[in-house]
Design an enzyme around this catalytic site. Structure first.
Site, PDB file in Angstrom:
ATOM      1  CB  CYS A 121      27.359  62.832  29.809  1.00  0.00           C
ATOM      2  SG  CYS A 121      28.501  63.977  29.049  1.00  0.00           S
ATOM      3  CG  HIS A 261      24.161  62.522  27.115  1.00  0.00           C
ATOM      4  ND1 HIS A 261      24.145  63.798  27.637  1.00  0.00           N
ATOM      5  CD2 HIS A 261      25.424  62.316  26.650  1.00  0.00           C
ATOM      6  CE1 HIS A 261      25.349  64.331  27.493  1.00  0.00           C
ATOM      7  NE2 HIS A 261      26.137  63.461  26.900  1.00  0.00           N
ATOM      8  CG  ASN A 291      27.497  66.777  25.649  1.00  0.00           C
ATOM      9  OD1 ASN A 291      26.869  66.895  26.686  1.00  0.00           O
ATOM     10  ND2 ASN A 291      28.366  65.798  25.433  1.00  0.00           N
TER      11      ASN A 291
HETATM   12  O1  UT7 Z   1      29.041  63.246  26.177  1.00  0.00           O
HETATM   13  C1  UT7 Z   1      29.655  62.003  26.234  1.00  0.00           C
HETATM   14  C2  UT7 Z   1      30.987  62.004  25.678  1.00  0.00           C
HETATM   15  N1  UT7 Z   1      31.193  62.463  24.351  1.00  0.00           N
HETATM   16  C3  UT7 Z   1      30.662  61.902  23.251  1.00  0.00           C
HETATM   17  O2  UT7 Z   1      29.765  61.097  23.292  1.00  0.00           O
HETATM   18  C4  UT7 Z   1      31.274  62.298  21.936  1.00  0.00           C
HETATM   19  C5  UT7 Z   1      31.474  61.098  21.055  1.00  0.00           C
HETATM   20  N2  UT7 Z   1      32.187  61.403  19.833  1.00  0.00           N
HETATM   21  C6  UT7 Z   1      31.689  62.170  18.841  1.00  0.00           C
HETATM   22  O3  UT7 Z   1      30.618  62.738  18.949  1.00  0.00           O
HETATM   23  C7  UT7 Z   1      32.458  62.242  17.552  1.00  0.00           C
HETATM   24  O4  UT7 Z   1      33.498  61.311  17.591  1.00  0.00           O
HETATM   25  C8  UT7 Z   1      33.048  63.658  17.221  1.00  0.00           C
HETATM   26  C9  UT7 Z   1      31.937  64.640  16.919  1.00  0.00           C
HETATM   27  C10 UT7 Z   1      33.889  64.160  18.399  1.00  0.00           C
HETATM   28  C11 UT7 Z   1      33.939  63.568  16.001  1.00  0.00           C
HETATM   29  O5  UT7 Z   1      33.196  63.043  14.909  1.00  0.00           O
HETATM   30  P1  UT7 Z   1      33.743  61.783  14.086  1.00  0.00           P
HETATM   31  O6  UT7 Z   1      32.777  61.546  13.028  1.00  0.00           O
HETATM   32  O7  UT7 Z   1      34.008  60.676  15.059  1.00  0.00           O
HETATM   33  O8  UT7 Z   1      35.057  62.351  13.478  1.00  0.00           O
HETATM   34  P2  UT7 Z   1      36.539  61.762  13.567  1.00  0.00           P
HETATM   35  O9  UT7 Z   1      37.144  62.130  14.893  1.00  0.00           O
HETATM   36  O10 UT7 Z   1      36.530  60.334  13.171  1.00  0.00           O
HETATM   37  O11 UT7 Z   1      37.247  62.599  12.434  1.00  0.00           O
HETATM   38  C12 UT7 Z   1      36.888  62.458  11.051  1.00  0.00           C
HETATM   39  C13 UT7 Z   1      37.605  63.532  10.265  1.00  0.00           C
HETATM   40  C14 UT7 Z   1      39.094  63.666  10.624  1.00  0.00           C
HETATM   41  O12 UT7 Z   1      39.783  64.016   9.455  1.00  0.00           O
HETATM   42  P3  UT7 Z   1      40.592  62.891   8.630  1.00  0.00           P
HETATM   43  O13 UT7 Z   1      41.584  62.316   9.592  1.00  0.00           O
HETATM   44  O14 UT7 Z   1      39.559  61.885   8.191  1.00  0.00           O
HETATM   45  O15 UT7 Z   1      41.193  63.680   7.505  1.00  0.00           O
HETATM   46  C15 UT7 Z   1      39.101  64.832  11.579  1.00  0.00           C
HETATM   47  O16 UT7 Z   1      40.351  65.516  11.587  1.00  0.00           O
HETATM   48  O17 UT7 Z   1      37.013  64.809  10.557  1.00  0.00           O
HETATM   49  C16 UT7 Z   1      38.020  65.714  11.004  1.00  0.00           C
HETATM   50  N3  UT7 Z   1      37.420  66.613  11.968  1.00  0.00           N
HETATM   51  C17 UT7 Z   1      36.815  67.766  11.619  1.00  0.00           C
HETATM   52  N4  UT7 Z   1      36.627  68.358  10.430  1.00  0.00           N
HETATM   53  C18 UT7 Z   1      35.957  69.520  10.420  1.00  0.00           C
HETATM   54  C19 UT7 Z   1      37.321  66.451  13.316  1.00  0.00           C
HETATM   55  N5  UT7 Z   1      36.676  67.492  13.853  1.00  0.00           N
HETATM   56  C20 UT7 Z   1      36.355  68.310  12.825  1.00  0.00           C
HETATM   57  C21 UT7 Z   1      35.675  69.547  12.752  1.00  0.00           C
HETATM   58  N6  UT7 Z   1      35.495  70.102  11.533  1.00  0.00           N
HETATM   59  N7  UT7 Z   1      35.177  70.161  13.850  1.00  0.00           N
END
Ligand code: UT7
Length: 334
Positions: A121, A261, A291
């Site tokens: 990225c 980004h 992204n």
């Molecule tokens: O481009 C450079 C590299 N990439 C990035 O910069 C990405 C950086 N990371 C992120 O943008 C975020 O971490 C994500 C968008 C990937 C995930 O968001 P988050 O707020 O960090 O969610 P999380 O992984 O902490 O998950 C929170 C909850 C979990 O459920 P529980 O364990 O709390 O019950 C996940 O299973 O949200 C759940 N979850 C979803 N729910 C509905 C994860 N993905 C989804 C989804 N829809 N798509």
């Protein structure tokens, strides 16, 4: 051009062009494919829809060519005058064989030095520093820098934690010696190899060559520890931007635009707060493209080009796989 030949040339972006595929993949579409919903995706990422290159013929090289041609046509540029074609991508058309020579040949720049640059990225930002150094050296005059990624080719559309984030797209800039005092001023960059374990495509490289088992286990798809990557991203986009302001004695109110980004709107917001610039100055298009990896920043340049005036101060900042990160200071040239 009037400049002192004993000084290195200041490089400047003098043209931009872009291409995104027509097909839209909306949050509602994704909710039919995995256990997710529009509200979760919007509130956790700021993404509403992304573009997907569904036509198998339309790989990264194709998108890069379209972006390059839109730039060349817009400014009526003769492609034979381009002496470097640099494609920043993590999704080359082929693992072995760079995409840039194919792009260069197709656009009519067969005499150019053409190569790919892989910094995930941060690829566009790293490419901009490379292109500017090539110009400053005096060895090259016209660098066509393209950020292009067909992320849909490495996304697992049964994994809700990654498939909601990424989209496909390409955008190009022309980097030349500046004909005024404005251009690429400099950058602050950094890396941490721990990223190779936290954000990668596990198999298919020399470390873990591809095999039937890895294919069955989906190890050819992009994977990340999202929450950890998120924290690194905020930390390093903010700290590199602040270090840049410090280096150039700039206050936040002297900045006209920040182009971050586009990985997650919450990362963008947290970075903005750390830098201390007003919300209106921070450009985003993540809602419509998601992204697009190496294409996010040049797509912003293309979408907001009409808004910029000569001398505007722009901060570009990125974080990505590797990990790689950085921030660059540009005074807009035209
Ligand atoms: O481009 C450079 C590299 N990439 C990035 O910069 C990405 C950086 N990371 C992120 O943008 C975020 O971490 C994500 C968008 C990937 C995930 O968001 P988050 O707020 O960090 O969610 P999380 O992984 O902490 O998950 C929170 C909850 C979990 O459920 P529980 O364990 O709390 O019950 C996940 O299973 O949200 C759940 N979850 C979803 N729910 C509905 C994860 N993905 C989804 C989804 N829809 N798509």
């Amino acid at each position: 051009m009037n400049r002192d030949r004993s000084l290195p040339a200041k490089a400047a972006i003098t043209a931009v062009g872009s291409y995104v595929p027509e097909d839209i993949l909306s949050n509602q579409d994704l909710a039919q494919m995995v256990d997710t919903n529009d509200e979760w995706i919007r509130s956790r990422t700021g993404i509403v829809e992304r573009r997907i290159a569904r036509n198998p013929e339309h790989a990264t090289g194709y998108m890069a060519i379209q972006a390059a041609q839109s730039l060349l046509q817009k400014k009526n540029i003769d492609p034979t005058t381009i002496d470097v074609v640099l494609v920043a991508t993590i999704t080359p058309d082929y693992t072995v064989s760079p995409t840039a020579p194919y792009v260069a040949t197709e656009i009519g720049a067969g005499g150019a030095l053409a190569f790919d640059l892989q910094a995930a990225c941060s690829g566009f930002l790293y490419g901009l520093s490379t292109a500017s150094a090539m110009i400053a050296s005096g060895l090259h005059q016209r660098v066509l820098l393209i950020g292009a990624d067909k992320m849909s080719s490495i996304v697992d559309y049964s994994d809700r934690s990654t498939c909601i984030i990424f989209g496909d797209g390409a955008a190009a800039v022309l980097v030349e010696p500046s004909d005024n005092q404005w251009g690429y001023e400099g950058g602050v960059f950094g890396n941490n190899g721990i990223g190779s374990q936290l954000l990668n495509v596990p198999h298919g490289g020399s470390r873990q060559p591809f095999n039937a088992d890895s294919y069955a286990a989906g190890q050819h798809y992009i994977q990340q520890e999202g929450r950890t990557v998120f924290k690194y991203a905020v930390n390093h986009m903010a700290s590199s931007s602040l270090a840049l302001l410090d280096r150039y004695n700039l206050t936040a109110d002297q900045i006209n635009y920040v182009l971050p980004h586009q990985a997650n709107k919450r990362i963008i917001d947290a970075t903005r707060e750390a830098i201390g610039v007003e919300e209106e100055k921070v450009l985003t298009n993540i809602a419509h493209y998601g992204n697009t990896t190496a294409a996010t920043i040049p797509l912003l340049l293309s979408d907001f080009e009409q808004q910029f005036s000569p001398g505007d101060r722009l901060i570009l900042t990125a974080f990505g796989g590797g990990f790689t990160w950085g921030a660059a200071y540009i005074t807009w040239n035209y």
